[in-house]
Write an enzyme that holds these catalytic residues in place. Structure first.
Site, PDB file in Angstrom:
ATOM      1  N   TYR A 174       0.834  -1.206   0.000  1.00  0.00           N
ATOM      2  CA  TYR A 174       0.000   0.000   0.000  1.00  0.00           C
ATOM      3  C   TYR A 174       0.867   1.254   0.000  1.00  0.00           C
ATOM      4  O   TYR A 174       0.637   2.187  -0.779  1.00  0.00           O
ATOM      5  CB  TYR A 174      -0.923   0.001   1.215  1.00  0.00           C
ATOM      6  CG  TYR A 174      -1.717   1.281   1.349  1.00  0.00           C
ATOM      7  CD1 TYR A 174      -2.719   1.595   0.432  1.00  0.00           C
ATOM      8  CD2 TYR A 174      -1.452   2.196   2.369  1.00  0.00           C
ATOM      9  CE1 TYR A 174      -3.443   2.776   0.532  1.00  0.00           C
ATOM     10  CE2 TYR A 174      -2.175   3.378   2.480  1.00  0.00           C
ATOM     11  CZ  TYR A 174      -3.160   3.668   1.553  1.00  0.00           C
ATOM     12  OH  TYR A 174      -3.864   4.841   1.648  1.00  0.00           O
ATOM     13  N   THR A 211     -12.892   6.372   8.027  1.00  0.00           N
ATOM     14  CA  THR A 211     -13.611   5.852   6.874  1.00  0.00           C
ATOM     15  C   THR A 211     -13.713   4.338   6.995  1.00  0.00           C
ATOM     16  O   THR A 211     -13.244   3.739   7.962  1.00  0.00           O
ATOM     17  CB  THR A 211     -12.884   6.202   5.555  1.00  0.00           C
ATOM     18  OG1 THR A 211     -11.684   5.413   5.450  1.00  0.00           O
ATOM     19  CG2 THR A 211     -12.523   7.682   5.504  1.00  0.00           C
TER      20      THR A 211
END
Length: 304
Positions: A174, A211
């Site tokens: 990532y 989120t």
């Protein structure tokens, strides 16, 4: 810029924006605020049903909002080409917001043979930007916003192992994908300037926000990591605050190509919008040239 909020956004009537990954999180807030300030907004999403649900919610909050939902899977070059081929009308703003965070074992490669995070977070946005660039160049105060992450600072570029084939860690993959996306966003700025294009390439990162990305990423991890993720969600920024840096990058007057915006608090985790600096690796023009050539070769989308 001090204590800037979405309430200070200039009027967006007459502008049309594409926001990728706009069905949830900071992408949805970005689309909502653009619509609230008058922009026509295209929600470019992989899950059309989720996109339609997000669009309905935006219309409830902003009656009369001009919202369109289109399918776009950034992990598929065919989907990106189809989206660009079907896209009609003007374009003034592209927010490359969609992101994928995976911390577990290696997922299947994309249909094009890329690491899934690299394809979704970096190579897909590179290709999409190139295929829409001519439309953007004809737009009103056109901008491309690349959404980065603070974790891009934690890795070095290794062009020989972009797909993390030597050894795999979801966190590492990532971070590398976000480093590559940041490098490409800054190199895009250099190339746009060199050609005299009116398009601005601007970058932003949300810090750490509340989120659904982190809970999804932790879904297949141990109970301790899942619990720590839930605990962390109590101290990070609300999603509205996380969207502010990219909204500023997308709309604020006086923004220059190559600027990078993020939260101004401790370690850029949260806080008011401020200008921040990308890592030395990301700012290196040599890395920019090499990564641009690699992205063009891998995606077969060549521009600038």
């Amino acid at each position: 810029m001090q204590n800037w909020t979405e309430a200070q956004m200039p009027d967006q009537h007459g502008r049309r924006a594409v926001v990728t990954g706009a069905n949830s999180g900071v992408g949805r807030v970005t689309a909502l605020e653009l619509a609230r300030h008058g922009a026509a907004v295209v929600l470019a999403v992989r899950n059309v049903a989720a996109g339609e649900e997000a669009a309905a919610g935006i219309r409830r909050e902003v009656p009369g909002a001009e919202i369109e939902v289109c399918r776009l899977d950034l992990a598929s070059l065919a989907s990106i080409h189809a989206f660009a081929a079907d896209f009609s009308g003007g374009l003034d703003l592209l927010v490359n917001n969609a992101g994928l965070v995976l911390t577990g074992p290696r997922p299947p490669l994309t249909v094009d043979g890329f690491d899934l995070q690299m394809g979704t977070n970096a190579l897909g946005p590179y290709a999409l930007t190139g295929l829409l660039l001519d439309r953007l160049a004809a737009g009103k105060e056109p901008r491309v916003v690349t959404v980065s992450s603070i974790v891009h600072r934690w890795r070095n570029l290794d062009l020989a192992d972009l797909m993390s084939e030597r050894s795999y860690s979801g966190n590492r993959a990532y971070a590398i994908s976000k480093l590559v996306g940041t490098i490409l966003g800054l190199e895009l700025d250099r190339r746009l300037r060199a050609t005299g294009s009116p398009v601005l390439s601007v970058l932003a990162h949300p810090g750490m926000t509340r989120t659904n990305l982190t809970p999804r990423a932790m879904a297949n991890r141990g109970r301790l990591l899942r619990a720590s993720s839930r605990l962390m969600s109590l101290v990070v920024s609300a999603v509205e605050a996380g969207a502010r840096p990219q909204l500023y990058a997308a709309t604020a007057p006086g923004v220059r190509g190559g600027q990078f915006f993020g939260p101004g608090g401790f370690q850029q985790v949260r806080g008011p919008v401020t200008e921040v600096q990308a890592s030395v690796q990301a700012r290196d023009p040599g890395n920019g040239r090499r990564m641009w050539a690699a992205a063009a070769r891998l995606t077969r989308v060549r521009y600038l």
